[in-house]
Design a protein around this motif. Structure first.
Motif, PDB file in Angstrom:
ATOM      1  N   PHE A  22       0.840  -1.199   0.000  1.00 50.32           N
ATOM      2  CA  PHE A  22       0.000   0.000   0.000  1.00 50.32           C
ATOM      3  C   PHE A  22       0.874   1.247   0.000  1.00 50.32           C
ATOM      4  O   PHE A  22       1.876   1.323   0.712  1.00 50.32           O
ATOM      5  CB  PHE A  22      -0.920   0.012   1.222  1.00 50.32           C
ATOM      6  N   ARG A  23       0.491   2.237  -0.807  1.00 47.62           N
ATOM      7  CA  ARG A  23       1.169   3.528  -0.831  1.00 47.62           C
ATOM      8  C   ARG A  23       0.125   4.634  -0.931  1.00 47.62           C
ATOM      9  O   ARG A  23      -0.927   4.471  -1.563  1.00 47.62           O
ATOM     10  CB  ARG A  23       2.115   3.676  -2.027  1.00 47.62           C
ATOM     11  N   ILE A  24       0.445   5.760  -0.343  1.00 40.75           N
ATOM     12  CA  ILE A  24      -0.350   6.977  -0.488  1.00 40.75           C
ATOM     13  C   ILE A  24       0.113   7.625  -1.791  1.00 40.75           C
ATOM     14  O   ILE A  24       1.281   7.515  -2.162  1.00 40.75           O
ATOM     15  CB  ILE A  24      -0.122   7.906   0.718  1.00 40.75           C
ATOM     16  N   SER A  25      -0.772   8.339  -2.466  1.00 37.37           N
ATOM     17  CA  SER A  25      -0.454   8.884  -3.787  1.00 37.37           C
ATOM     18  C   SER A  25       0.551  10.031  -3.791  1.00 37.37           C
ATOM     19  O   SER A  25       0.907  10.527  -4.842  1.00 37.37           O
ATOM     20  CB  SER A  25      -1.733   9.321  -4.503  1.00 37.37           C
ATOM     21  N   SER A  26       1.042  10.445  -2.623  1.00 34.33           N
ATOM     22  CA  SER A  26       2.065  11.486  -2.550  1.00 34.33           C
ATOM     23  C   SER A  26       3.129  11.098  -1.542  1.00 34.33           C
ATOM     24  O   SER A  26       2.817  10.775  -0.391  1.00 34.33           O
ATOM     25  CB  SER A  26       1.456  12.829  -2.144  1.00 34.33           C
ATOM     26  N   ASP A  27       4.386  11.169  -1.965  1.00 31.32           N
ATOM     27  CA  ASP A  27       5.494  10.878  -1.052  1.00 31.32           C
ATOM     28  C   ASP A  27       5.720  12.004  -0.057  1.00 31.32           C
ATOM     29  O   ASP A  27       6.555  11.890   0.837  1.00 31.32           O
ATOM     30  CB  ASP A  27       6.787  10.630  -1.848  1.00 31.32           C
ATOM     31  N   LYS A  28       4.981  13.109  -0.191  1.00 28.16           N
ATOM     32  CA  LYS A  28       5.135  14.244   0.716  1.00 28.16           C
ATOM     33  C   LYS A  28       4.345  14.081   2.022  1.00 28.16           C
ATOM     34  O   LYS A  28       4.534  14.841   2.961  1.00 28.16           O
ATOM     35  CB  LYS A  28       4.692  15.535   0.035  1.00 28.16           C
ATOM     36  N   VAL A  29       3.450  13.112   2.071  1.00 31.53           N
ATOM     37  CA  VAL A  29       2.642  12.917   3.279  1.00 31.53           C
ATOM     38  C   VAL A  29       3.523  12.348   4.388  1.00 31.53           C
ATOM     39  O   VAL A  29       4.172  11.324   4.221  1.00 31.53           O
ATOM     40  CB  VAL A  29       1.436  11.992   3.021  1.00 31.53           C
ATOM     41  N   GLN A  30       3.531  13.056   5.521  1.00 29.84           N
ATOM     42  CA  GLN A  30       4.322  12.666   6.684  1.00 29.84           C
ATOM     43  C   GLN A  30       3.404  12.205   7.811  1.00 29.84           C
ATOM     44  O   GLN A  30       2.205  12.465   7.790  1.00 29.84           O
ATOM     45  CB  GLN A  30       5.155  13.862   7.169  1.00 29.84           C
ATOM     46  N   ILE A  31       3.996  11.563   8.806  1.00 29.81           N
ATOM     47  CA  ILE A  31       3.205  11.089   9.943  1.00 29.81           C
ATOM     48  C   ILE A  31       2.409  12.232  10.561  1.00 29.81           C
ATOM     49  O   ILE A  31       1.236  12.079  10.874  1.00 29.81           O
ATOM     50  CB  ILE A  31       4.103  10.424  11.007  1.00 29.81           C
ATOM     51  N   GLU A  32       3.030  13.396  10.729  1.00 26.71           N
ATOM     52  CA  GLU A  32       2.314  14.516  11.347  1.00 26.71           C
ATOM     53  C   GLU A  32       1.071  14.912  10.560  1.00 26.71           C
ATOM     54  O   GLU A  32       0.089  15.360  11.135  1.00 26.71           O
ATOM     55  CB  GLU A  32       3.226  15.720  11.566  1.00 26.71           C
ATOM     56  N   HIS A  33       1.067  14.715   9.249  1.00 24.93           N
ATOM     57  CA  HIS A  33      -0.103  15.045   8.432  1.00 24.93           C
ATOM     58  C   HIS A  33      -1.258  14.085   8.707  1.00 24.93           C
ATOM     59  O   HIS A  33      -2.426  14.461   8.564  1.00 24.93           O
ATOM     60  CB  HIS A  33       0.253  15.035   6.945  1.00 24.93           C
ATOM     61  N   LEU A  34      -0.930  12.843   9.080  1.00 25.24           N
ATOM     62  CA  LEU A  34      -1.980  11.889   9.455  1.00 25.24           C
ATOM     63  C   LEU A  34      -2.626  12.325  10.763  1.00 25.24           C
ATOM     64  O   LEU A  34      -3.825  12.157  10.964  1.00 25.24           O
ATOM     65  CB  LEU A  34      -1.403  10.481   9.624  1.00 25.24           C
ATOM     66  N   LEU A  35      -1.830  12.873  11.652  1.00 24.47           N
ATOM     67  CA  LEU A  35      -2.299  13.286  12.976  1.00 24.47           C
ATOM     68  C   LEU A  35      -3.044  14.619  12.965  1.00 24.47           C
ATOM     69  O   LEU A  35      -3.974  14.810  13.738  1.00 24.47           O
ATOM     70  CB  LEU A  35      -1.108  13.397  13.936  1.00 24.47           C
ATOM     71  N   ASN A  36      -2.606  15.545  12.111  1.00 26.36           N
ATOM     72  CA  ASN A  36      -3.210  16.884  12.156  1.00 26.36           C
ATOM     73  C   ASN A  36      -4.198  17.149  11.019  1.00 26.36           C
ATOM     74  O   ASN A  36      -4.594  18.289  10.808  1.00 26.36           O
ATOM     75  CB  ASN A  36      -2.132  17.970  12.225  1.00 26.36           C
ATOM     76  N   HIS A  37      -4.584  16.109  10.298  1.00 26.24           N
ATOM     77  CA  HIS A  37      -5.658  16.207   9.294  1.00 26.24           C
ATOM     78  C   HIS A  37      -5.332  17.206   8.178  1.00 26.24           C
ATOM     79  O   HIS A  37      -6.171  17.996   7.787  1.00 26.24           O
ATOM     80  CB  HIS A  37      -6.987  16.600   9.953  1.00 26.24           C
ATOM     81  N   THR A  38      -4.117  17.151   7.673  1.00 22.89           N
ATOM     82  CA  THR A  38      -3.758  18.104   6.618  1.00 22.89           C
ATOM     83  C   THR A  38      -3.277  17.421   5.346  1.00 22.89           C
ATOM     84  O   THR A  38      -2.393  17.933   4.671  1.00 22.89           O
ATOM     85  CB  THR A  38      -2.675  19.084   7.120  1.00 22.89           C
ATOM     86  N   ALA A  39      -3.867  16.286   4.990  1.00 18.86           N
ATOM     87  CA  ALA A  39      -3.455  15.650   3.741  1.00 18.86           C
ATOM     88  C   ALA A  39      -4.515  14.737   3.116  1.00 18.86           C
ATOM     89  O   ALA A  39      -4.782  14.848   1.930  1.00 18.86           O
ATOM     90  CB  ALA A  39      -2.164  14.856   3.937  1.00 18.86           C
ATOM     91  N   LEU A  40      -5.102  13.847   3.892  1.00 17.43           N
ATOM     92  CA  LEU A  40      -5.912  12.778   3.302  1.00 17.43           C
ATOM     93  C   LEU A  40      -7.415  13.025   3.384  1.00 17.43           C
ATOM     94  O   LEU A  40      -7.888  13.823   4.181  1.00 17.43           O
ATOM     95  CB  LEU A  40      -5.588  11.451   3.987  1.00 17.43           C
ATOM     96  N   ASN A  41      -8.154  12.283   2.557  1.00 18.15           N
ATOM     97  CA  ASN A  41      -9.613  12.314   2.574  1.00 18.15           C
ATOM     98  C   ASN A  41     -10.118  11.333   3.621  1.00 18.15           C
ATOM     99  O   ASN A  41      -9.358  10.827   4.424  1.00 18.15           O
ATOM    100  CB  ASN A  41     -10.161  11.945   1.183  1.00 18.15           C
ATOM    101  N   GLY A  42     -11.399  11.043   3.550  1.00 16.14           N
ATOM    102  CA  GLY A  42     -11.975  10.044   4.444  1.00 16.14           C
ATOM    103  C   GLY A  42     -12.529  10.681   5.694  1.00 16.14           C
ATOM    104  O   GLY A  42     -12.221  10.257   6.803  1.00 16.14           O
ATOM    105  N   HIS A  43     -13.355  11.717   5.513  1.00 12.19           N
ATOM    106  CA  HIS A  43     -13.894  12.433   6.665  1.00 12.19           C
ATOM    107  C   HIS A  43     -14.498  11.457   7.669  1.00 12.19           C
ATOM    108  O   HIS A  43     -14.077  11.383   8.812  1.00 12.19           O
ATOM    109  CB  HIS A  43     -14.941  13.461   6.228  1.00 12.19           C
TER     110      HIS A  43
END
Length: 169
Positions: A22-43
């Motif tokens: 599994f990969r996210i479509s951008s290599d720029k997504v960091q762990i902090e983005h998963l935590l602070n809601h600043t990258a992915l969809n899936g409300h």
């Protein structure tokens, strides 16, 4: 912190290191983005009947995608929590229930769990749909980090107090 993984670590590099396809479509997504809601969809993460097992990770992660330039715009993302939980299970090689047990115990939260099964002697609130029908199996189950915690109102309030203190520190 325990595994010396900084919050600015790219998620895809960790997925690769853990052996996931599994990969996210951008290599720029960091762990902090998963935590602070600043990258992915899936409300909202879909709940699943307690009468069946939760879907496997490939199905849960199917529709996860990058919707904003990572780190630039807040948009609540349950999808980020799905990816984070998946990553933690891969990196620790343990279930999230095993990983979280000591975390909760260290905060003296004995009535909070990510265990989705009914525990004998414990009472559970029953869920109802808008049309007043009871949810099959009495409640829906969710992946742990995306609304999957179960616990007493006292332990939930104490967890939120710990979270608030951590935020301010």
């Amino acid at each position: 912190r325990k595994n010396n993984i900084p919050l600015d670590t790219p998620v895809n590099s960790l997925l690769e290191k853990a052996g996931s396809d599994f990969r996210i479509s951008s290599d720029k997504v960091q762990i902090e983005h998963l935590l602070n809601h600043t990258a992915l969809n899936g409300h909202y993460v879909q709940g699943h009947s307690l009468t069946k097992p939760l879907p496997a990770w490939p199905e849960l992660l199917t529709d996860i995608s990058v919707i904003n330039e990572p780190g630039k715009k807040f948009s609540y993302s349950g999808g980020g929590f799905l990816v984070l939980e998946y990553l933690m299970t891969l990196l620790t090689k343990k279930s999230i229930q095993e990983v979280s047990y000591h975390f909760f115990a260290n905060m003296d939260l004995t009535n909070i769990t990510f265990n989705l099964k009914n525990i004998p002697g414990k009472n559970y609130v029953c869920g109802y749909f808008d049309d007043q029908r009871e949810v099959p199996g009495t409640r829906l189950q969710f992946p742990a980090f995306a609304a999957g915690a179960l616990g007493s109102s006292n332990d939930m309030a104490r967890f939120l107090a710990h979270l608030t203190k951590a935020y301010h520190n």
